[in-house]
Every structure is written in structure tokens, then in C-alpha cells.
Design a protein around this motif. Structure first.
Motif, PDB file in Angstrom:
ATOM      1  N   THR A  13      14.118  79.365  51.907  1.00 34.81           N
ATOM      2  CA  THR A  13      15.195  79.752  52.813  1.00 34.81           C
ATOM      3  C   THR A  13      16.553  79.369  52.237  1.00 34.81           C
ATOM      4  O   THR A  13      17.529  80.122  52.347  1.00 34.81           O
ATOM      5  N   LEU A  14      16.636  78.185  51.614  1.00 35.01           N
ATOM      6  CA  LEU A  14      17.888  77.741  51.004  1.00 35.01           C
ATOM      7  C   LEU A  14      18.307  78.674  49.866  1.00 35.01           C
ATOM      8  O   LEU A  14      19.485  79.024  49.731  1.00 35.01           O
ATOM      9  N   VAL A  15      17.326  79.089  49.048  1.00 37.44           N
ATOM     10  CA  VAL A  15      17.614  80.028  47.958  1.00 37.44           C
ATOM     11  C   VAL A  15      18.114  81.356  48.529  1.00 37.44           C
ATOM     12  O   VAL A  15      19.073  81.939  48.012  1.00 37.44           O
ATOM     13  N   ILE A  16      17.473  81.821  49.600  1.00 34.79           N
ATOM     14  CA  ILE A  16      17.909  83.064  50.255  1.00 34.79           C
ATOM     15  C   ILE A  16      19.335  82.913  50.780  1.00 34.79           C
ATOM     16  O   ILE A  16      20.165  83.829  50.647  1.00 34.79           O
ATOM     17  N   PHE A  17      19.637  81.747  51.364  1.00 37.78           N
ATOM     18  CA  PHE A  17      20.973  81.513  51.919  1.00 37.78           C
ATOM     19  C   PHE A  17      22.032  81.594  50.825  1.00 37.78           C
ATOM     20  O   PHE A  17      23.049  82.290  50.971  1.00 37.78           O
ATOM     21  N   ILE A  18      21.787  80.914  49.705  1.00 39.08           N
ATOM     22  CA  ILE A  18      22.759  80.903  48.614  1.00 39.08           C
ATOM     23  C   ILE A  18      22.883  82.295  47.991  1.00 39.08           C
ATOM     24  O   ILE A  18      23.982  82.803  47.758  1.00 39.08           O
ATOM     25  N   GLY A  19      21.725  82.918  47.723  1.00 40.24           N
ATOM     26  CA  GLY A  19      21.734  84.249  47.105  1.00 40.24           C
ATOM     27  C   GLY A  19      22.397  85.287  47.983  1.00 40.24           C
ATOM     28  O   GLY A  19      23.198  86.105  47.505  1.00 40.24           O
ATOM     29  N   SER A  20      22.086  85.263  49.284  1.00 39.86           N
ATOM     30  CA  SER A  20      22.673  86.249  50.188  1.00 39.86           C
ATOM     31  C   SER A  20      24.170  86.025  50.348  1.00 39.86           C
ATOM     32  O   SER A  20      24.938  86.987  50.495  1.00 39.86           O
ATOM     33  N   TYR A  21      24.610  84.756  50.291  1.00 45.16           N
ATOM     34  CA  TYR A  21      26.057  84.485  50.396  1.00 45.16           C
ATOM     35  C   TYR A  21      26.810  85.173  49.255  1.00 45.16           C
ATOM     36  O   TYR A  21      27.803  85.870  49.488  1.00 45.16           O
ATOM     37  N   TYR A  22      26.328  84.979  48.032  1.00 42.21           N
ATOM     38  CA  TYR A  22      27.014  85.574  46.889  1.00 42.21           C
ATOM     39  C   TYR A  22      26.914  87.098  46.905  1.00 42.21           C
ATOM     40  O   TYR A  22      27.876  87.794  46.548  1.00 42.21           O
ATOM     41  N   CYS A  23      25.763  87.622  47.337  1.00 41.44           N
ATOM     42  CA  CYS A  23      25.607  89.084  47.404  1.00 41.44           C
ATOM     43  C   CYS A  23      26.535  89.690  48.454  1.00 41.44           C
ATOM     44  O   CYS A  23      27.202  90.708  48.204  1.00 41.44           O
ATOM     45  N   ILE A  24      26.585  89.067  49.639  1.00 40.47           N
ATOM     46  CA  ILE A  24      27.420  89.591  50.722  1.00 40.47           C
ATOM     47  C   ILE A  24      28.894  89.453  50.372  1.00 40.47           C
ATOM     48  O   ILE A  24      29.703  90.353  50.626  1.00 40.47           O
ATOM     49  N   ASP A  25      29.252  88.291  49.778  1.00 37.51           N
ATOM     50  CA  ASP A  25      30.639  88.073  49.376  1.00 37.51           C
ATOM     51  C   ASP A  25      31.070  89.115  48.341  1.00 37.51           C
ATOM     52  O   ASP A  25      32.166  89.677  48.422  1.00 37.51           O
ATOM     53  N   PHE A  26      30.181  89.397  47.387  1.00 38.89           N
ATOM     54  CA  PHE A  26      30.480  90.415  46.378  1.00 38.89           C
ATOM     55  C   PHE A  26      30.583  91.793  47.016  1.00 38.89           C
ATOM     56  O   PHE A  26      31.466  92.584  46.664  1.00 38.89           O
ATOM     57  N   TYR A  27      29.681  92.083  47.962  1.00 40.26           N
ATOM     58  CA  TYR A  27      29.699  93.382  48.638  1.00 40.26           C
ATOM     59  C   TYR A  27      31.013  93.583  49.394  1.00 40.26           C
ATOM     60  O   TYR A  27      31.629  94.659  49.328  1.00 40.26           O
ATOM     61  N   ILE A  28      31.449  92.556  50.122  1.00 41.33           N
ATOM     62  CA  ILE A  28      32.692  92.671  50.897  1.00 41.33           C
ATOM     63  C   ILE A  28      33.874  92.933  49.970  1.00 41.33           C
ATOM     64  O   ILE A  28      34.710  93.811  50.221  1.00 41.33           O
ATOM     65  N   LYS A  29      33.931  92.173  48.873  1.00 49.11           N
ATOM     66  CA  LYS A  29      35.057  92.320  47.957  1.00 49.11           C
ATOM     67  C   LYS A  29      34.989  93.630  47.181  1.00 49.11           C
ATOM     68  O   LYS A  29      36.011  94.249  46.893  1.00 49.11           O
ATOM     69  N   ASP A  30      33.765  94.057  46.853  1.00 44.62           N
ATOM     70  CA  ASP A  30      33.615  95.289  46.091  1.00 44.62           C
ATOM     71  C   ASP A  30      33.882  96.521  46.947  1.00 44.62           C
ATOM     72  O   ASP A  30      34.251  97.574  46.428  1.00 44.62           O
ATOM     73  N   ASN A  31      33.676  96.394  48.269  1.00 43.72           N
ATOM     74  CA  ASN A  31      33.821  97.546  49.157  1.00 43.72           C
ATOM     75  C   ASN A  31      35.075  97.488  50.019  1.00 43.72           C
ATOM     76  O   ASN A  31      35.214  98.297  50.939  1.00 43.72           O
ATOM     77  N   VAL A  32      35.956  96.534  49.739  1.00 44.91           N
ATOM     78  CA  VAL A  32      37.202  96.485  50.494  1.00 44.91           C
ATOM     79  C   VAL A  32      38.045  97.714  50.150  1.00 44.91           C
ATOM     80  O   VAL A  32      38.059  98.185  49.015  1.00 44.91           O
ATOM     81  N   ASN A  33      38.709  98.249  51.136  1.00 46.56           N
ATOM     82  CA  ASN A  33      39.571  99.413  50.920  1.00 46.56           C
ATOM     83  C   ASN A  33      40.896  98.949  50.315  1.00 46.56           C
ATOM     84  O   ASN A  33      41.573  98.076  50.865  1.00 46.56           O
ATOM     85  N   LEU A  34      41.241  99.540  49.183  1.00 45.30           N
ATOM     86  CA  LEU A  34      42.474  99.198  48.489  1.00 45.30           C
ATOM     87  C   LEU A  34      43.531 100.279  48.722  1.00 45.30           C
ATOM     88  O   LEU A  34      43.216 101.474  48.690  1.00 45.30           O
ATOM     89  N   TYR A  35      44.762  99.846  48.946  1.00 42.85           N
ATOM     90  CA  TYR A  35      45.859 100.783  49.188  1.00 42.85           C
ATOM     91  C   TYR A  35      47.058 100.401  48.315  1.00 42.85           C
ATOM     92  O   TYR A  35      47.308  99.221  48.062  1.00 42.85           O
ATOM     93  N   LEU A  36      47.761 101.420  47.873  1.00 44.14           N
ATOM     94  CA  LEU A  36      49.031 101.228  47.169  1.00 44.14           C
ATOM     95  C   LEU A  36      50.152 101.571  48.149  1.00 44.14           C
ATOM     96  O   LEU A  36      50.170 102.660  48.727  1.00 44.14           O
ATOM     97  N   HIS A  37      51.072 100.623  48.327  1.00 46.73           N
ATOM     98  CA  HIS A  37      52.218 100.832  49.208  1.00 46.73           C
ATOM     99  C   HIS A  37      53.495 100.781  48.373  1.00 46.73           C
ATOM    100  O   HIS A  37      53.596  99.985  47.424  1.00 46.73           O
ATOM    101  N   MET A  38      54.465 101.578  48.753  1.00 53.33           N
ATOM    102  CA  MET A  38      55.773 101.472  48.109  1.00 53.33           C
ATOM    103  C   MET A  38      56.842 102.043  49.032  1.00 53.33           C
ATOM    104  O   MET A  38      56.603 102.989  49.793  1.00 53.33           O
ATOM    105  N   ASP A  39      58.027 101.429  48.968  1.00 53.96           N
ATOM    106  CA  ASP A  39      59.178 101.916  49.712  1.00 53.96           C
ATOM    107  C   ASP A  39      59.988 102.831  48.791  1.00 53.96           C
ATOM    108  O   ASP A  39      60.282 102.461  47.643  1.00 53.96           O
TER     109      ASP A  39
END
Length: 456
Positions: A13-39
Motif C-alpha cells: 500500500t505504501l508503494v502504491i501511495f508513493i507511486g500514485s502520488y508521482y503519477c498523479i502529480d505528473f498527470y496534473i502538470k502534464d495536462n494543465v492547460n497553458l495559455y499565452l497572454h499579452m497586452d
């Protein structure tokens, strides 16, 4: 020995917790919507265009986004969604000669990444640099041609906006990882029931198939057309929906794919899911004589109803391939993935039906609830519509529906030529959910089984 098992399970369970944390963290960062803003401020109204490319000379109109600048002389904020997989950006400030001022250029994702033209390595084309304000970061440019542009590498800015210093994504990752680890502990804690069920199925598969054949025949025994009704009803439903969507609502082709073949790739797995799930839920009620009077492994009865419905589904798999061939989409190696997605469909129905078939004996209203869920589920699963119509947030919500994975998988195999391991997050989520539901369903079944004969 029991203590050792618990320690091993806790370690797992501890291994799953650590592994899932890094996978989910990577997923969130990899799938975040990026925008370019300029005035932007210019002397004239014009159209601004942003190009994205993997190299500094691979510009293509298809990889670009345009925005209007309608009010000359006024600062306006332009926002562009940045697609994934690109490293270079080209900003085209209109196509007319004018003085253009740009400031506050930044990428936003998890955090903001400011573009500093004072230190940025950029290239100007048909633009003359007039001034750079070191304090505000404003850059004034004079357009000298009809195709002016600013070119620079944006990879470092994208990386910075994806990482950032915001602790929100990390907290979300921790919470989800804790929940996943807890459910994995539950699955591991009661895995014995799952293994026993798999053993019983493999040891009695011939009995299940024979009972399923008999169930399929007896279902339509009293009608003149017999088993043909099992095929006629779905075919008429397909024709009805086709008429409503394509003729009545005038739904056009999906991309360059005819609507009808896109549609049947989604509705045919739904037919099986709906029929098998509702039938398996009432398995113990229909076969109550086996539950009450005969020494029989009654946990096999939901499987009998599932495989009884599966015979019709096999026909419609062949029906799909024939219709696709008529439209010029001949079988390919990708179609072999249908075997995998049909297996997923079987596991999903079985996982759900063990819980519902046990509970419905004590809570009769569950049948009506399931009927409502199936009626709503057809429309909440992207069968007659595409999930791309939704916003990013609602798209992610609808993808939590496990039937989305299967419907999408059928289309991946038949139309889009996408392999299932190209969708690792959705695949992991689907199988985790199925194992969780199967373990929970078997546990509930085992608890309620001694009381079945009292309520039948």
C-alpha cells in the motif's frame, strides 16, 4: 503468518501511495492547460496570429490561432491556448504597417512565466525595434511589411508554468494518492474472494456457457420469431437514432467520418452493457429455484445472464465490421483491439452486477433506479455526441464514466487507429475502478448470501 501478510500488504500500500502520488502529480502538470497572454496596443485594428512549431522554421497554418484586435489605440488583452508538443512560437502582429506596442507577455498554467524581452533571445522579421522599457517590459515595434513576426523558443517558459510554486496540485495529488492507496489496501485485503471467484469461473466455464445458451433460447421461446427478436430490437433502435440524429437533427459527419459509422461504434457496446447489466441484476430472482433448493454455486448465475447477452453482442461486432466495409473502412490490425475492449466490457458488467444482484433482493427499488441510470447513462456517455464539445473541466468529469473508456476504445480501434496503451492514465483508472467494484461487490455478495433464501 497473519502478521507477515499484513506487513506485506501495508508495504504494498505504501508503494502504491508513493507511486500514485508521482503519477498523479505528473498527470496534473502534464495536462494543465497553458495559455499565452499579452497586452497589445496598435494604431490600427488588425488580426493577430500565433503560430506554434517544433522547430524555428516549421510553421504551418493548421498549427496557429488567430485573434482580432478591433479597437485601435486602446490596450487589449489577447489570450491564446498553447497546444502541447511545441517548442517555438511566432507572434504575427497583424499584416499592416503600423506601430505596435506589446507588454505583459506571459504563459499561465499552474503558475505564470513572464516573458522578458530584455533577456530573451528572439528574432524579428519585418519589424523594427523602437524601444524596450526595462521597468514595464513593454516593447514598441514598427511594422515594415505585410508579414511581420516575433520568433522565440518558449520551452523554458512552458516548463516553468507547468511546474510553478503553487502547492495546490501537490495537495490534490496527496489526497487522491491517499484515497487510491486506501482502496488498493481494501482490494488486497479481500483479494482472496476475487481469486476464488476467478477459480470458480475457470472451473465451471463450460457449465456457464451451456446455461447461457439455454437462457438465450428460453428468453424468446414463446414468440413466433424466437431469438431473432434479440437482434431485431437493437437494429431498429440504431435506425431510429440514426434518423433522429442525422435526418431530424441534421448531425453532420464527425470530422471526415460518416456519422452513422461513428455512431454505431458507440451505441453497440452500450446495447450489451445495458442488456447484460439489467439482466444480471435480476439473475437470483429469475433463478430463485437454484438459489433455494439446489446445491449450486449461485455466484455463477450473474455470469450466465452476462454471457447470454454476449451472444447478441458477438453478432453486432460482426455487424460493425460489415457496415464499415460497406463504407470503405476495411479491417486492419487495429480492429484486433476490439477483443481487448470487449473483455473490458465483460469485466465492467460483471464487476457491477455482483453488487446489484445481491442488493436488489433486499431493496426492490434498485431495479427502477438502475433503469433510470441506464436511461440517463446513454445521454451522459458520448455516444451520439463528442466529448470535445465540452469544456476541459466537464470533459474530464465525463471521462470518469467507465463506459467512456470502452466507447472511446471502440472508436480508437475502428476509426482513429489509437492503441490502448497510448491512453495509460485512462487504462489505469478503468482497471483500478473495475477491481475495486468487483472486490466490493463480491464482499457484499458474501455477506448477504446466507439470507438469500429468506427473501426469495
Amino acid at each position: 503468518m497473519k502478521l507477515l501478510k499484513h506487513l506485506i500488504l501495508l508495504g504494498f500500500t505504501l508503494v502504491i501511495f508513493i507511486g500514485s502520488y508521482y503519477c498523479i502529480d505528473f498527470y496534473i502538470k502534464d495536462n494543465v492547460n497553458l495559455y499565452l497572454h499579452m497586452d497589445v496596443k496598435s494604431e490600427i485594428s488588425d488580426d493577430y496570429q500565433i503560430f506554434f512549431a517544433t522547430s524555428n522554421n516549421g510553421w504551418n497554418e493548421t498549427d496557429s490561432i488567430g485573434k482580432p484586435y478591433p479597437q485601435p489605440g486602446i490596450w487589449q488583452i489577447l489570450e491564446f491556448k498553447v497546444p502541447k508538443g511545441f517548442a517555438f512560437i511566432r507572434i504575427d502582429p497583424g499584416n499592416k504597417e503600423s506601430l505596435v506596442s506589446i507588454k505583459n507577455v506571459h504563459f499561465s498554467g499552474i503558475s505564470d512565466a513572464q516573458v522578458n524581452f530584455n533577456t530573451l533571445d528572439y528574432k524579428l522579421n519585418q519589424l523594427e525595434l523602437k524601444n524596450i522599457d526595462e521597468n514595464s517590459g513593454q516593447i514598441d515595434l514598427q511594422s515594415t511589411g505585410n508579414d511581420p513576426s516575433i520568433l522565440f523558443n518558449m520551452s523554458s517558459h512552458i516548463e516553468q508554468s507547468q511546474q510553478g510554486n503553487d502547492s495546490g496540485p501537490s495537495i490534490i495529488s496527496l489526497i487522491i494518492s491517499f484515497i487510491v492507496a486506501g482502496f488498493c489496501y481494501f482490494i488486497g485485503r479481500f483479494s482472496k474472494e476475487t481469486f476464488n471467484f476467478a477459480h470458480d469461473f475457470l472451473g465451471n466455464k463450460n457449465l456457464i456457457i451451456n446455461l447461457a445458451k439455454n437462457d438465450f433460447k428460453t428468453k424468446y421461446a414463446s414468440s413466433y420469431l424466437g431469438v431473432l427478436w434479440g437482434f431485431i430490437n437493437p437494429l431498429l433502435t440504431i435506425v431510429t437514432y440514426w434518423f433522429v440524429f442525422q435526418v431530424g437533427l441534421r448531425s453532420g459527419d464527425v470530422g471526415n467520418i460518416p456519422f452513422i459509422i461513428w455512431f454505431i461504434a458507440g451505441i453497440i457496446p452500450w446495447f450489451f452493457f445495458s442488456d447484460a447489466f439489467s439482466s444480471a441484476t435480476n439473475a437470483f430472482t429469475e433463478y430463485n429455484y437454484l438459489v433455494k433448493k439446489v446445491v449450486f454455486k449461485i455466484e455463477l448465475l450473474p455470469l450466465v445472464k452476462v454471457f447470454s447477452a454476449f451472444f447478441v453482442h458477438l453478432f453486432f461486432i460482426a455487424f460493425i465490421l460489415i457496415v464499415y466495409a460497406i463504407y470503405g473502412y476495411y479491417p486492419t490490425l487495429y480492429n484486433a483491439q476490439l477483443i481487448y475492449y470487449v473483455f473490458c466490457l465483460l469485466i465492467l458488467v460483471i464487476s457491477l452486477s455482483f453488487f446489484t444482484s445481491a442488493v436488489v433482493l433486499f431493496f426492490k427499488d434498485l431495479n427502477q433506479i438502475i433503469a433510470v441510470i441506464l436511461q440517463m447513462g446513454f445521454w451522459f456517455t458520448p455516444i451520439g455526441w463528442s466529448v470535445t464539445m465540452l469544456s476541459d473541466f466537464w470533459g474530464r468529469v465525463f471521462k470518469l464514466n467507465p463506459m467512456f473508456y470502452i466507447v472511446q476504445g471502440f472508436r480508437d480501434s475502428l476509426i482513429d487507429n489509437v492503441l490502448f496503451f497510448d491512453r495509460p492514465y485512462q487504462t489505469a483508472y478503468f482497471w483500478f475502478l473495475c477491481f475495486l467494484m468487483l472486490t466490493f461487490g463480491l464482499k457484499v455478495f458474501k455477506k448477504l448470501k446466507p439470507h438469500f433464501s429468506d427473501v426469495l
